[in-house]
Design a protein around this motif. Structure first.
Motif, PDB file in Angstrom:
ATOM      1  N   ASP A 182       7.467   7.274  -3.603  1.00  0.00           N
ATOM      2  CA  ASP A 182       7.681   5.830  -3.738  1.00  0.00           C
ATOM      3  C   ASP A 182       9.064   5.525  -3.165  1.00  0.00           C
ATOM      4  OD1 ASP A 182       8.267   3.255  -4.491  1.00  0.00           O
ATOM      5  OD2 ASP A 182       7.689   3.517  -6.596  1.00  0.00           O
ATOM      6  N   VAL A 183       9.109   4.919  -1.986  1.00  0.00           N
ATOM      7  CA  VAL A 183      10.414   4.678  -1.354  1.00  0.00           C
ATOM      8  C   VAL A 183      11.230   3.631  -2.107  1.00  0.00           C
ATOM      9  CG1 VAL A 183       9.662   5.377   0.971  1.00  0.00           C
ATOM     10  CG2 VAL A 183       9.506   2.962   0.286  1.00  0.00           C
ATOM     11  N   CYS A 233       9.274   1.787   7.764  1.00  0.00           N
ATOM     12  CA  CYS A 233       8.126   0.903   8.016  1.00  0.00           C
ATOM     13  C   CYS A 233       7.405   0.500   6.732  1.00  0.00           C
ATOM     14  CB  CYS A 233       7.171   1.611   8.988  1.00  0.00           C
ATOM     15  SG  CYS A 233       5.726   0.656   9.454  1.00  0.00           S
ATOM     16  N   TYR A 267       8.960 -12.033   0.577  1.00  0.00           N
ATOM     17  CA  TYR A 267       8.717 -11.097   1.694  1.00  0.00           C
ATOM     18  C   TYR A 267       9.584 -11.480   2.889  1.00  0.00           C
ATOM     19  CZ  TYR A 267       5.940  -8.914   5.506  1.00  0.00           C
ATOM     20  OH  TYR A 267       5.514  -8.215   6.613  1.00  0.00           O
ATOM     21  N   LYS A 311      12.521  -9.425   5.057  1.00  0.00           N
ATOM     22  CA  LYS A 311      12.417  -9.134   6.489  1.00  0.00           C
ATOM     23  C   LYS A 311      13.639  -9.677   7.243  1.00  0.00           C
ATOM     24  CE  LYS A 311       8.663  -6.775   6.215  1.00  0.00           C
ATOM     25  NZ  LYS A 311       8.677  -5.341   6.537  1.00  0.00           N
ATOM     26  N   ASP A 339       4.447   8.256   2.276  1.00  0.00           N
ATOM     27  CA  ASP A 339       3.752   7.081   1.749  1.00  0.00           C
ATOM     28  C   ASP A 339       3.506   7.273   0.257  1.00  0.00           C
ATOM     29  OD1 ASP A 339       2.114   4.744   3.498  1.00  0.00           O
ATOM     30  OD2 ASP A 339       1.499   4.940   1.401  1.00  0.00           O
ATOM     31  N   THR A 370      -0.884  -8.288  13.223  1.00  0.00           N
ATOM     32  CA  THR A 370      -1.368  -6.951  13.588  1.00  0.00           C
ATOM     33  C   THR A 370      -2.494  -6.574  12.642  1.00  0.00           C
ATOM     34  OG1 THR A 370       0.903  -6.429  14.196  1.00  0.00           O
ATOM     35  CG2 THR A 370      -0.640  -4.590  14.065  1.00  0.00           C
ATOM     36  N   GLY A 414      -0.028   3.725   6.379  1.00  0.00           N
ATOM     37  CA  GLY A 414      -0.500   2.354   6.631  1.00  0.00           C
ATOM     38  C   GLY A 414      -0.931   2.172   8.076  1.00  0.00           C
ATOM     39  N   GLY A 415      -1.391   0.970   8.393  1.00  0.00           N
ATOM     40  CA  GLY A 415      -1.903   0.709   9.738  1.00  0.00           C
ATOM     41  C   GLY A 415      -0.860   0.946  10.811  1.00  0.00           C
ATOM     42  N   ILE A 416       0.285   0.296  10.687  1.00  0.00           N
ATOM     43  CA  ILE A 416       1.318   0.400  11.721  1.00  0.00           C
ATOM     44  C   ILE A 416       2.047   1.747  11.620  1.00  0.00           C
ATOM     45  CG2 ILE A 416       3.487  -0.589  12.568  1.00  0.00           C
ATOM     46  CD1 ILE A 416       2.402  -3.371  11.763  1.00  0.00           C
ATOM     47  N   THR A 440      -4.529  -4.548  10.467  1.00  0.00           N
ATOM     48  CA  THR A 440      -4.421  -3.255   9.787  1.00  0.00           C
ATOM     49  C   THR A 440      -5.384  -3.247   8.600  1.00  0.00           C
ATOM     50  OG1 THR A 440      -2.648  -4.055   8.349  1.00  0.00           O
ATOM     51  CG2 THR A 440      -1.974  -3.047  10.428  1.00  0.00           C
ATOM     52  N   SER A 453      10.529  -4.930  10.832  1.00  0.00           N
ATOM     53  CA  SER A 453      10.740  -6.207  10.135  1.00  0.00           C
ATOM     54  C   SER A 453       9.466  -7.033  10.303  1.00  0.00           C
ATOM     55  CB  SER A 453      11.978  -6.882  10.719  1.00  0.00           C
ATOM     56  OG  SER A 453      12.156  -8.168  10.210  1.00  0.00           O
ATOM     57  N   ARG A 475       3.780  -6.838   0.095  1.00  0.00           N
ATOM     58  CA  ARG A 475       3.789  -8.308   0.211  1.00  0.00           C
ATOM     59  C   ARG A 475       3.800  -8.925  -1.183  1.00  0.00           C
ATOM     60  NH1 ARG A 475       0.922  -5.100   4.270  1.00  0.00           N
ATOM     61  NH2 ARG A 475       1.017  -6.195   6.238  1.00  0.00           N
TER      62      ARG A 475
HETATM   63  N1  LIG Z   1       0.295  -6.136   9.892  1.00  0.00           N
HETATM   64  C1  LIG Z   1       1.033  -7.168  10.213  1.00  0.00           C
HETATM   65  O1  LIG Z   1       0.500  -8.197  10.681  1.00  0.00           O
HETATM   66  C2  LIG Z   1       2.528  -7.114  10.044  1.00  0.00           C
HETATM   67  C3  LIG Z   1       3.278  -8.177  10.552  1.00  0.00           C
HETATM   68  C4  LIG Z   1       4.668  -8.146  10.396  1.00  0.00           C
HETATM   69  C5  LIG Z   1       5.279  -7.064   9.779  1.00  0.00           C
HETATM   70  N2  LIG Z   1       4.517  -6.050   9.287  1.00  0.00           N
HETATM   71  C6  LIG Z   1       5.220  -4.947   8.627  1.00  0.00           C
HETATM   72  O2  LIG Z   1       4.799  -3.711   9.155  1.00  0.00           O
HETATM   73  C7  LIG Z   1       4.874  -2.694   8.151  1.00  0.00           C
HETATM   74  C8  LIG Z   1       3.546  -2.001   8.045  1.00  0.00           C
HETATM   75  O3  LIG Z   1       2.561  -2.967   7.709  1.00  0.00           O
HETATM   76  P1  LIG Z   1       0.991  -2.708   7.788  1.00  0.00           P
HETATM   77  O4  LIG Z   1       0.348  -3.960   8.181  1.00  0.00           O
HETATM   78  O5  LIG Z   1       0.731  -1.459   8.521  1.00  0.00           O
HETATM   79  O6  LIG Z   1       0.676  -2.589   6.233  1.00  0.00           O
HETATM   80  P2  LIG Z   1      -0.054  -1.504   5.403  1.00  0.00           P
HETATM   81  O7  LIG Z   1      -0.205  -2.080   4.050  1.00  0.00           O
HETATM   82  O8  LIG Z   1      -1.251  -1.005   6.146  1.00  0.00           O
HETATM   83  O9  LIG Z   1       1.053  -0.331   5.393  1.00  0.00           O
HETATM   84  C9  LIG Z   1       2.142  -0.328   4.553  1.00  0.00           C
HETATM   85  C10 LIG Z   1       2.230   1.078   3.991  1.00  0.00           C
HETATM   86  O10 LIG Z   1       3.382   1.152   3.170  1.00  0.00           O
HETATM   87  C11 LIG Z   1       3.048   1.893   2.025  1.00  0.00           C
HETATM   88  N3  LIG Z   1       3.913   1.538   0.925  1.00  0.00           N
HETATM   89  C12 LIG Z   1       3.998   0.343   0.289  1.00  0.00           C
HETATM   90  N4  LIG Z   1       4.876   0.424  -0.704  1.00  0.00           N
HETATM   91  C13 LIG Z   1       5.376   1.690  -0.687  1.00  0.00           C
HETATM   92  C14 LIG Z   1       6.315   2.376  -1.489  1.00  0.00           C
HETATM   93  N5  LIG Z   1       6.917   1.792  -2.524  1.00  0.00           N
HETATM   94  N6  LIG Z   1       6.592   3.671  -1.194  1.00  0.00           N
HETATM   95  C15 LIG Z   1       5.977   4.296  -0.148  1.00  0.00           C
HETATM   96  N7  LIG Z   1       5.046   3.694   0.615  1.00  0.00           N
HETATM   97  C16 LIG Z   1       4.762   2.399   0.346  1.00  0.00           C
HETATM   98  C17 LIG Z   1       1.610   1.510   1.712  1.00  0.00           C
HETATM   99  O11 LIG Z   1       0.964   2.465   0.876  1.00  0.00           O
HETATM  100  C18 LIG Z   1       1.021   1.422   3.105  1.00  0.00           C
HETATM  101  O12 LIG Z   1       0.433   2.647   3.497  1.00  0.00           O
HETATM  102  C19 LIG Z   1       5.312  -3.394   6.864  1.00  0.00           C
HETATM  103  O13 LIG Z   1       6.695  -3.262   6.704  1.00  0.00           O
HETATM  104  C20 LIG Z   1       4.942  -4.847   7.141  1.00  0.00           C
HETATM  105  O14 LIG Z   1       5.729  -5.735   6.402  1.00  0.00           O
HETATM  106  C21 LIG Z   1       3.158  -6.040   9.400  1.00  0.00           C
END
Ligand SMILES: NC(=O)c1ccc[n+]([C@@H]2O[C@H](COP(=O)([O-])OP(=O)(O)OC[C@H]3O[C@@H](n4cnc5c(N)ncnc54)[C@H](O)[C@@H]3O)[C@@H](O)[C@H]2O)c1
Length: 257
Positions: free
Chosen positions: A65-66, A92, A157, A161, A37, A190, A16-18, A192, A143, A96
Motif C-alpha cells: 500500500d503506497v 503511477c 483528486y 494531481k 500494487d 485513457t 493498473g491499466g496505465i 483502463t 498526473s 479517485r
Molecule cells: N485512465 C485515465 O483516464 C487517467 C487519466 C488521467 C490520469 N490517470 C492516472 O493514471 C494513473 C493510473 O490510472 P489507471 O487509469 O491505470 O487506473 P487503475 O485504477 O487501472 O490503476 C491504478 C492502480 O493503482 C493501484 N493503487 C491504488 N491505490 C493504491 C495504493 N494505496 N497502493 C498501491 N497501489 C494502489 C490500483 O490497485 C491500480 O492497480 C493514476 O494515477 C490515475 O490518476 C488516469
C-alpha cells in the motif's frame, strides 16, 4: 539494445491499466522492473501476462500500500535486493474520489493525499540515494490533464494531481545538480479496467463509453494505455536527456477545446 537497456525501474500502480502498460514496455526495452500494487490478484495477472508475452522479461512484483509511509523503504529495498540499484522511478498509483468539496470528508482527504501525492514524495525520498548515484536517474510522475483543468465533482483528486505537477517542478530544480531528471505525464481519457468496471456498474454500454470520448478531445476517442506508456518510456530513456521539469499533456488534443 533496448531503449532503457540495463536500467532498474520501479512502477507503482503496476497492476493498473496505465501502470502495467508502462512496466511492460520498460521490460520490453531492456529494463528490470519492480511492479508495485496493492491489488495482489491484479498484480499476479500482470505477471502471468508478461511472462507469457516475454519469456526473458526481468521483473519482480511487490504487494504494498503506497499510501503508508513505511512502504516506501520496503519498496526500495525490494527493488535493490531483487533487481539492483534504481535508475528510474515511475509514480503511477492513484485512487479517485467523487465528493464535492462542500461535502468532502477529512478521512477521504487524508487518504487521497497519502495515496496520490505523499506516496510520490515518500518513494522519491527513499530512492533518492540510488537515483543520484545512477548518473541517469529519472523520475516520472503520472498526473492528469485535470491537474491544470479541474472540473466539478472530483476536487480532491484534481488537487492531488495539481500537487504532483508542482512537486515535479520543485524536485527537478533541487535534483538537477545530482543528474536526476524529473518530469510529469498528464494522461487524458485513457480506457483502463477502472473505466470498464465503472461503466459496467452504471449499466453503460460500449457505445455510451465511446460517445463520452467523442466530444472529449480532438481525436474523439479514448487512448489505449500503451499511448501513455510510450511517452513515459521516452522520458526514462537517454533520448529525453534534455527533458526535465516538463509537464507533458498526452490528451488527444483535449486541451485546445
Ligand atoms: N485512465 C485515465 O483516464 C487517467 C487519466 C488521467 C490520469 N490517470 C492516472 O493514471 C494513473 C493510473 O490510472 P489507471 O487509469 O491505470 O487506473 P487503475 O485504477 O487501472 O490503476 C491504478 C492502480 O493503482 C493501484 N493503487 C491504488 N491505490 C493504491 C495504493 N494505496 N497502493 C498501491 N497501489 C494502489 C490500483 O490497485 C491500480 O492497480 C493514476 O494515477 C490515475 O490518476 C488516469
Amino acid at each position: 539494445m533496448g531503449r532503457v537497456e540495463g536500467r532498474v525501474a520501479i512502477v507503482t500502480g503496476g497492476a493498473g491499466g496505465i501502470g502495467s502498460a508502462i512496466g511492460t514496455v520498460l521490460c520490453k526495452e531492456g529494463a528490470s522492473v519492480l511492479f508495485v500494487d496493492a491489488d495482489a490478484d491484479a498484480l499476479a495477472g500482470v505477471a502471468d501476462e508478461l511472462r507469457s508475452a516475454q519469456a526473458d522479461a526481468r521483473f519482480s512484483t511487490l504487494v504494498a500500500d503506497v499510501g503508508e509511509e513505511a512502504s516506501a523503504a520496503r519498496i526500495v529495498e525490494a527493488a535493490r535486493a531483487e533487481l539492483g540499484q534504481i535508475d528510474t522511478l515511475v509514480n503511477c498509483a492513484g485512487m479517485r474520489s467523487y465528493e464535492p468539496l462542500a461535502e468532502a470528508r477529512t478521512e477521504t482527504w487524508n487518504r487521497i493525499l497519502e495515496v496520490n501525492l505523499l506516496s510520490y514524495a515518500w518513494l522519491t525520498q527513499a530512492a533518492i540515494g540510488d537515483l543520484r548515484a545512477s548518473g541517469r536517474g529519472s523520475v516520472i510522475n503520472v498526473s492528469s490533464t485535470h491537474a491544470v483543468n479541474p472540473r466539478a465533482g472530483m476536487g480532491q483528486y484534481d488537487v492531488t494531481k495539481a500537487g504532483i505537477v508542482s512537486m515535479t517542478k520543485t524536485l527537478a530544480f533541487e535534483e538537477a545538480k545530482h543528474g536526476i531528471r524529473v518530469n510529469a505525464v498528464c494522461p487524458g481519457l485513457t480506457f483502463t479496467p477502472f473505466h470498464r468496471k465503472r461503466a459496467e456498474a452504471a449499466g453503460r454500454t460500449q457505445a455510451d463509453i465511446d460517445r463520452e470520448a467523442q466530444g472529449g478531445c480532438l481525436m474523439g476517442r479514448w487512448a489505449d494505455p500503451m499511448e501513455m506508456a510510450y511517452p513515459v518510456l521516452w522520458l526514462a530513456s537517454d533520448e529525453a536527456s534534455y527533458m526535465t521539469a516538463s509537464v507533458i499533456m498526452v490528451d488527444g488534443g483535449r486541451f485546445v477545446l
